[in-house]
Scaffold this active site. Structure first.
Site, short mmCIF file in Angstrom:
data_model
loop_
_atom_site.label_atom_id
_atom_site.label_comp_id
_atom_site.label_asym_id
_atom_site.label_seq_id
_atom_site.Cartn_x
_atom_site.Cartn_y
_atom_site.Cartn_z
N ARG A 72 56.23 58.82 -44.85
CA ARG A 72 57.22 58.87 -43.78
C ARG A 72 56.78 57.90 -42.68
NH1 ARG A 72 56.80 62.88 -40.99
NH2 ARG A 72 55.30 64.20 -42.05
N TYR A 200 60.92 55.58 -50.16
CA TYR A 200 60.00 56.71 -50.21
C TYR A 200 60.76 58.02 -49.91
CZ TYR A 200 56.68 60.19 -48.82
OH TYR A 200 56.01 61.37 -48.72
N LYS A 209 63.80 66.18 -44.80
CA LYS A 209 63.40 66.17 -43.38
C LYS A 209 64.56 65.78 -42.47
CE LYS A 209 59.14 67.09 -44.54
NZ LYS A 209 58.59 68.42 -44.34
N HIS A 229 60.06 74.23 -40.17
CA HIS A 229 59.16 73.63 -41.16
C HIS A 229 58.25 74.75 -41.69
CE1 HIS A 229 56.02 70.18 -41.93
NE2 HIS A 229 56.71 70.45 -43.00
N SER A 251 51.76 69.38 -41.73
CA SER A 251 51.63 68.77 -43.06
C SER A 251 50.14 68.76 -43.45
CB SER A 251 52.16 67.33 -43.04
OG SER A 251 53.48 67.32 -42.56
N CYS A 253 48.20 71.21 -44.52
CA CYS A 253 47.37 72.38 -44.18
C CYS A 253 47.58 73.51 -45.18
CB CYS A 253 47.68 72.85 -42.76
SG CYS A 253 47.03 71.77 -41.49
N ASP A 280 58.50 74.61 -47.93
CA ASP A 280 58.48 73.60 -46.86
C ASP A 280 59.46 73.85 -45.72
OD1 ASP A 280 57.34 71.14 -45.90
OD2 ASP A 280 59.18 70.10 -46.45
N ARG A 374 53.29 61.83 -55.08
CA ARG A 374 54.12 63.04 -55.06
C ARG A 374 54.64 63.45 -56.43
NH1 ARG A 374 55.20 65.57 -49.86
NH2 ARG A 374 54.15 64.22 -48.40
C1 OXD Z 1 55.69 66.61 -44.96
C2 OXD Z 1 56.31 66.84 -46.28
O1 OXD Z 1 55.30 65.47 -44.66
O2 OXD Z 1 56.67 67.99 -46.56
O3 OXD Z 1 55.58 67.57 -44.19
O4 OXD Z 1 56.48 65.87 -47.07
MN MN Z 2 56.65 69.30 -44.89
#
Ligand code: OXD
Ligand code: MN
Length: 589
Positions: A72, A200, A209, A229, A251, A253, A280, A374
């Site tokens: 991102r 991406y 997002k 989130h 992100s 964690c 997520d 990913r």
């Molecule tokens: C993030 C994702 O970056 O879920 O939080 O991809």
């Molecule tokens: Mn995320």
């Protein structure tokens, strides 16, 4: 062939965008198996994708994004509102006029020689009052196919939209992939998203997002609900009762791991089970009964591959064994499968790294998989998936958890005193960089409610919205904070984490039922040592005491850091400033 509804707004918009971007062809995605198979074959023919071993990884494909386009791009992500104050101090801002003047020329003719795919999709179960429809236009087969994994897409969505249905207008083009002209733009005043020059996932799969967090957070504020989130997980006790928890962590964690946790053996033997509703994003609404209900608007996982293995998260791994698109991992050329660091201890000798270079895992000195590589996997492939994922009403939430990565400050778990204090705890959420990721330990990054990069409006107003939701909730979930990452003086983790986090969830749920007392501290309510089940755990002597200690000196430093952070906000609710003052007074007390 898709059956198009007589929806003038949709047909006019698609035509307007076609005239702007001038693709050679337009293809509506009905998401029939016949169409998807044709697109996969085309993606393979153009080299965008590679078909993996159909016996070992049925329905799976390999894709590489451009080496400059692997994450991102927060510095190229903008909230485009007429008044900059609406975007607030934590977002990049352009006015809609500025943004369009800058980006429209980039869209002009950008799909020449390409096909424009029209992807109608629903965030949330089709037809649920919780759900919202988007339509994404894209010139990427990878994006179109990934959207069909990550969302409920196709004919059923067009049928649901009907002649009058409203939708979020999502415009995506790979463009030239030029990083200097890469933009991720959100127009909350017209429910529109434009992204260009990135392929991406986080920038290009706009349902995630861009829509389900940034645009949806604005819709939620307007309409009295919340887009967060958060993972959603159900914990089933031996009596067969399931209680649901929503949890926000920044992100990297461990949200996906907690969402798919496997309880330790002593819990499994007693009959405990854990069910994943989402890993997520959660959309949260107040139900008719005055409780908070959550749905997962997504239909798939866009997970980080490195670190996902049979020990850390067997459920996520199982989800990737079929119908998955892998991006930027290692290709094992011997058996036409994939590999990444942390999958197992058996890297391929005859492989290709994420850049396409020959890579021998036995001798390599460089990583084979991009650290943010990913997998895009259908939610249905996860063995612990909850039978409530398609429930139009969502699941009732008993507890909300905020969590970060803190070496010293935060205890293993604490409970907030009440909803307002819990909102304060969420606003103070932070995580420390680790030696592994940044080379420098202990740099605190503030990430309120784990929403810093995802809140589509002024974060001061966002805090106020949280407080307001609490006012309206007749039966409020309790709010907790966890820290799986506390370390001893030598930098060793004090808590084993992963499946053993079940022990903390058990305490949290017991608190929700007032089944155990708690100990008051200046920062919140702590467990009594005897209420955390450590049976079968090999904790270092004194570790649990240390895990539950609150160091007033460190917390007073935390108060200072937070004061500095809060000074950015001109719309900070007084209630949160009062909470900060209250915390300081209790610590000095
Ligand atoms: C993030 C994702 O970056 O879920 O939080 O991809
Ligand atoms: Mn995320």
């Amino acid at each position: 062939m898709a059956n198009l509804p007589d929806n003038r707004a949709l047909l006019d918009w698609v035509e307007e965008c076609r005239a702007l971007m001038t693709p050679d062809e337009v293809e509506w995605i009905d998401a029939s198996e016949e169409q998807l198979e044709r697109l996969r074959t085309k993606g393979v023919a153009t080299g965008e994708m590679h078909r993996l071993n159909p016996e070992l990884l049925p329905g799976c494909y390999y894709h590489r994004s451009h080496p400059t386009d692997v994450a991102r791009v927060e510095d190229r992500t903008f909230i485009c509102t007429t008044d900059p104050a609406e975007a607030g101090p934590t977002n990049n801002h352009m006015t809609p006029e500025e943004a369009k003047a800058r980006v429209l020329p980039l869209y002009k003719g950008c799909m020449k020689g390409r096909t424009m795919y029209v992807v109608p999709y629903s965030m949330g179960p089709i037809g649920s009052p919780f759900s919202r429809i988007g339509v994404e236009l894209t010139d990427s087969i990878y994006v179109a196919l990934s959207m069909c994994i990550m969302t409920r897409a196709g004919q059923a969505v067009l049928d649901e939209l009907g002649p009058d249905g409203d939708f979020v207008r999502c415009l995506h083009s790979k463009g030239t992939l030029s990083p200097e002209d890469r933009y991720i733009l959100h127009f909350p005043e017209e429910d529109a998203i434009w992204s260009i020059n990135s392929g991406y996932g986080g920038n290009a799969l706009q349902g995630k997002k861009c829509f389900a967090l940034r645009i949806a957070s604005v819709l939620g504020r307007r309409e009295g609900w919340m887009a967060e989130h958060m993972l959603i997980v159900g914990v089933e006790n031996p009596k067969g009762e399931i209680k649901y928890i929503a949890a926000a962590f920044p992100s990297a964690c461990g949200k996906t791991n907690l969402a798919m946790l496997i309880p330790p053996e002593i819990y499994r033997n007693k009959g405990y089970k854990v069910w994943c509703v989402g890993d997520d994003i959660a959309w949260l609404r107040i139900g008719k009964d005055g409780r908070l209900y959550a749905t997962n608007p997504e239909n798939g996982f866009f997970g980080v591959a490195p670190g996902t293995g049979a020990k850390t998260n067997p459920n996520a791994l199982a989800a990737t064994r079929q119908n998955t698109i892998f991006t930027n991992v290692v290709r094992n050329l011997k058996d036409n499968t994939v590999w990444w660091e942390g999958l197992d201890k058996n890297p391929p000798e005859y492989g290709e790294d994420w850049l396409g270079n020959p890579w021998n895992g036995k001798t390599a000195t460089t990583k084979g998989a991009q650290p943010n590589s990913r997998f895009t996997s259908p939610i249905a492939g996860c063995p612990c998936i909850s039978d409530k994922v398609d429930d139009p009403n969502g699941v009732p939430i008993s507890a909300i958890i905020f969590g970060g990565r803190r070496a010293r400050t935060a205890p293993l778990v604490f409970e907030s005193f009440d909803w307002t204090h819990g909102v304060f705890v969420g606003s103070a959420l932070s995580s420390e960089t680790t030696a592994a990721t940044q080379g420098k330990v202990g740099v605190v990054r503030r990430d309120p409610m784990a929403m810093l990069p995802f809140c589509g409006y002024n974060m001061g107003d966002y805090f106020a919205h949280w407080l307001d939701m609490g006012e309206k909730l007749e039966h409020k979930p309790k709010i907790f904070h966890v820290n799986w990452f506390r370390q001893d003086k030598d930098g060793n983790f004090l808590w084993p984490g992963f499946g053993d986090n079940m022990r903390v969830l058990e305490w949290i749920l017991a608190r929700c039922e007032d089944a155990v007392p708690a100990v008051k501290s200046p920062i919140g309510l702590l467990p009594r040592k005897e209420d955390i089940n450590v049976q079968g755990l090999d904790l270092a002597p004194g570790a649990l005491d240390e895990l539950l200690t609150v160091d007033n000196g460190l917390w007073l430093e935390e108060v200072q850091g937070l004061r500095e952070f809060y000074s950015k906000f001109d719309r900070l609710p007084d209630a949160l400033r009062a909470q900060l003052d209250g915390l300081e007074a209790r610590l000095k007390g």
